[in-house]
Write an enzyme that holds these catalytic residues in place. Structure first.
Site, PDB file in Angstrom:
ATOM      1  N   HIS A  25       0.816  -1.217   0.000  1.00 31.27           N
ATOM      2  CA  HIS A  25       0.000   0.000   0.000  1.00 31.27           C
ATOM      3  C   HIS A  25       0.850   1.266   0.000  1.00 31.27           C
ATOM      4  O   HIS A  25       0.374   2.334   0.379  1.00 31.27           O
ATOM      5  CB  HIS A  25      -0.950  -0.006   1.198  1.00 31.27           C
ATOM      6  CG  HIS A  25      -2.016  -1.062   1.095  1.00 31.27           C
ATOM      7  ND1 HIS A  25      -2.847  -1.410   2.137  1.00 31.27           N
ATOM      8  CD2 HIS A  25      -2.390  -1.864   0.061  1.00 31.27           C
ATOM      9  CE1 HIS A  25      -3.686  -2.375   1.745  1.00 31.27           C
ATOM     10  NE2 HIS A  25      -3.421  -2.666   0.496  1.00 31.27           N
TER      11      HIS A  25
ATOM     12  N   CYS B 250       6.309  21.139 -11.240  1.00 23.22           N
ATOM     13  CA  CYS B 250       5.235  21.785 -12.009  1.00 23.22           C
ATOM     14  C   CYS B 250       4.422  22.631 -11.032  1.00 23.22           C
ATOM     15  O   CYS B 250       4.820  22.811  -9.894  1.00 23.22           O
ATOM     16  CB  CYS B 250       4.361  20.741 -12.713  1.00 23.22           C
ATOM     17  SG  CYS B 250       3.275  19.801 -11.615  1.00 23.22           S
TER      18      CYS B 250
ATOM     19  N   PRO C 220      -4.865 -10.598  18.268  1.00 18.00           N
ATOM     20  CA  PRO C 220      -5.576 -10.805  19.538  1.00 18.00           C
ATOM     21  C   PRO C 220      -7.057 -11.116  19.328  1.00 18.00           C
ATOM     22  O   PRO C 220      -7.720 -11.630  20.226  1.00 18.00           O
ATOM     23  CB  PRO C 220      -5.410  -9.485  20.287  1.00 18.00           C
ATOM     24  CG  PRO C 220      -4.599  -8.587  19.445  1.00 18.00           C
ATOM     25  CD  PRO C 220      -4.310  -9.251  18.133  1.00 18.00           C
TER      26      PRO C 220
HETATM   27  P1  NAD Z   1      -6.960  -2.841  10.158  1.00 16.64           P
HETATM   28  O1  NAD Z   1      -6.815  -1.541  10.876  1.00 16.64           O
HETATM   29  O2  NAD Z   1      -8.116  -3.069   9.293  1.00 16.64           O
HETATM   30  O3  NAD Z   1      -6.945  -4.061  11.197  1.00 16.64           O
HETATM   31  C1  NAD Z   1      -6.015  -4.152  12.202  1.00 16.64           C
HETATM   32  C2  NAD Z   1      -5.986  -5.587  12.726  1.00 16.64           C
HETATM   33  O4  NAD Z   1      -4.951  -5.652  13.698  1.00 16.64           O
HETATM   34  C3  NAD Z   1      -7.280  -6.032  13.414  1.00 16.64           C
HETATM   35  O5  NAD Z   1      -7.627  -7.320  12.960  1.00 16.64           O
HETATM   36  C4  NAD Z   1      -6.894  -6.092  14.896  1.00 16.64           C
HETATM   37  O6  NAD Z   1      -7.574  -7.123  15.597  1.00 16.64           O
HETATM   38  C5  NAD Z   1      -5.415  -6.381  14.820  1.00 16.64           C
HETATM   39  N1  NAD Z   1      -4.614  -5.943  15.967  1.00 16.64           N
HETATM   40  C6  NAD Z   1      -4.860  -4.902  16.809  1.00 16.64           C
HETATM   41  N2  NAD Z   1      -3.871  -4.816  17.719  1.00 16.64           N
HETATM   42  C7  NAD Z   1      -2.984  -5.807  17.431  1.00 16.64           C
HETATM   43  C8  NAD Z   1      -1.752  -6.233  17.997  1.00 16.64           C
HETATM   44  N3  NAD Z   1      -1.232  -5.586  19.046  1.00 16.64           N
HETATM   45  N4  NAD Z   1      -1.104  -7.286  17.453  1.00 16.64           N
HETATM   46  C9  NAD Z   1      -1.632  -7.946  16.381  1.00 16.64           C
HETATM   47  N5  NAD Z   1      -2.793  -7.585  15.806  1.00 16.64           N
HETATM   48  C10 NAD Z   1      -3.461  -6.530  16.316  1.00 16.64           C
HETATM   49  O7  NAD Z   1      -5.595  -3.000   9.367  1.00 16.64           O
HETATM   50  P2  NAD Z   1      -5.283  -3.605   7.965  1.00 16.64           P
HETATM   51  O8  NAD Z   1      -5.893  -4.963   7.847  1.00 16.64           O
HETATM   52  O9  NAD Z   1      -3.837  -3.435   7.812  1.00 16.64           O
HETATM   53  O10 NAD Z   1      -6.025  -2.700   6.872  1.00 16.64           O
HETATM   54  C11 NAD Z   1      -6.222  -1.337   6.960  1.00 16.64           C
HETATM   55  C12 NAD Z   1      -5.546  -0.460   5.909  1.00 16.64           C
HETATM   56  O11 NAD Z   1      -5.178   0.738   6.548  1.00 16.64           O
HETATM   57  C13 NAD Z   1      -4.284  -1.013   5.352  1.00 16.64           C
HETATM   58  O12 NAD Z   1      -4.448  -1.056   4.008  1.00 16.64           O
HETATM   59  C14 NAD Z   1      -3.167   0.000   5.688  1.00 16.64           C
HETATM   60  O13 NAD Z   1      -2.580   0.464   4.498  1.00 16.64           O
HETATM   61  C15 NAD Z   1      -3.856   1.151   6.338  1.00 16.64           C
HETATM   62  N6  NAD Z   1      -3.304   1.531   7.664  1.00 16.64           N
HETATM   63  C16 NAD Z   1      -1.949   1.499   7.881  1.00 16.64           C
HETATM   64  C17 NAD Z   1      -1.439   1.816   9.132  1.00 16.64           C
HETATM   65  C18 NAD Z   1       0.067   1.775   9.341  1.00 16.64           C
HETATM   66  O14 NAD Z   1       0.825   1.907   8.381  1.00 16.64           O
HETATM   67  N7  NAD Z   1       0.546   1.572  10.576  1.00 16.64           N
HETATM   68  C19 NAD Z   1      -2.310   2.159  10.180  1.00 16.64           C
HETATM   69  C20 NAD Z   1      -3.690   2.196   9.920  1.00 16.64           C
HETATM   70  C21 NAD Z   1      -4.172   1.868   8.650  1.00 16.64           C
HETATM   71 ZN    ZN Z   2       4.471  18.020 -10.622  1.00 16.29          ZN
END
Ligand code: NAD
Ligand code: ZN
Length: 250
Positions: free
Chosen positions: A123, A155, A219
């Site tokens: 992403h 630009c 979790p």
């Molecule tokens: P999500 O936010 O949809 O889900 C997070 C998952 O992590 C949940 O299933 C939750 O139960 C689990 N979780 C929470 N705490 C945890 C822990 N301590 N250890 C392990 N698991 C834990 O995230 P996603 O599935 O990555 O999708 C969301 C989109 O949002 C992604 O495409 C991403 O690009 C973007 N995003 C990125 C970030 C980042 O870069 N840190 C943060 C938020 C969202």
């Molecule tokens: Zn440009």
């Protein structure tokens, strides 16, 4: 909630006569939760009373450019002040012992800061900025940025973060490499992802279809849980250090 203990995992490996050599990893926002970076499905979900998921769209970037950039800038500043946690570090260490391909949905760059190389960023990354008009792009780690939205030096357009917004396609090379790793691994670790954002959520299914074992670290139960052969219901920073140690052993 009960954690699977490391003893249960060791027993499970033995039952299946499994010594994983090739390991694919898919991480999501959950692995960075213990570094203080909010997930999209967590409790501190709202940003200024808005759902961030609705702001990570092309429409929002175009219609509310200033507001959306303030959110990215705050997020960048928060990530810059954070550190990789024991989960990120354990995966970087595991790569020294096993053939490991790490694909992440995260845009925070914390895997790289923990020492992981060749991370497949499905992403994109918040620390790269690009212009969609003239194709200018740059690495930029300044926090906060001097002016919002940042102007394009190439630009008269503006820069945007080089991340995949909702409904945008994923970078083809990273996705193909991640699919190839999933199709050729012995075990895939699915860590901290809600399993609802495709096509990344399809990687465990590809691995499974090719005979690999699926190990989930989360979790909470997710839509992917019923595809998992072994679920570790624990936070990533707690489970990954022992998991990586076991998987590194000869
Ligand atoms: P999500 O936010 O949809 O889900 C997070 C998952 O992590 C949940 O299933 C939750 O139960 C689990 N979780 C929470 N705490 C945890 C822990 N301590 N250890 C392990 N698991 C834990 O995230 P996603 O599935 O990555 O999708 C969301 C989109 O949002 C992604 O495409 C991403 O690009 C973007 N995003 C990125 C970030 C980042 O870069 N840190 C943060 C938020 C969202
Ligand atoms: Zn440009």
């Amino acid at each position: 909630m009960r954690d699977h203990t490391r003893e249960e995992f060791v027993a499970w490996l033995a039952e299946n006569a499994l010594t994983p050599r090739r390991i694919a990893v898919l991480t999501g926002a959950g692995i960075s939760a213990e570094s203080g970076i909010p997930t999209f499905r967590g409790t501190d979900l709202l940003w200024r009373d808005m759902d961030p998921a609705e702001l990570f769209t092309v429409e929002a970037l175009q219609a509310q450019t200033q507001l959306v950039w303030e959110m990215y800038d705050e997020l960048r500043t928060r990530i810059a002040a954070a550190s990789p946690n024991a989960g990120h570090t354990a995966l970087a260490a595991l790569a020294h012992h096993r053939e490991l391909t790490l694909a992440t949905q995260n845009i925070d760059g914390l895997h790289q800061r923990a020492g992981s190389d060749a991370v497949l960023e499905l992403h994109g990354n918040l620390w790269r900025l690009r212009c969609d008009h003239c194709r200018y792009h740059e690495e930029n780690t300044q926090t906060p940025l001097q002016a919002l939205p940042p102007a394009c030096p190439g630009c008269d357009g503006i820069l945007r973060p080089d991340i995949v917004l909702f409904s945008e396609p994923l970078p083809v090379d990273a996705l193909l490499q991640a699919r190839e790793a999933a199709a050729n691994c012995d075990v895939i670790l699915v860590i901290g992802t809600s399993g609802v954002v495709y096509p990344a959520a399809g990687l465990p299914l590809i691995a499974r279809a090719h005979g690999a074992y699926v190990v989930e670290i989360n979790p909470f139960e997710t839509p992917l849980s019923h595809e998992a052969d072994f679920s570790i219901r624990a936070p990533a920073a707690r489970a990954l250090p022992w998991l990586a140690e076991i998987l590194s052993a000869e």
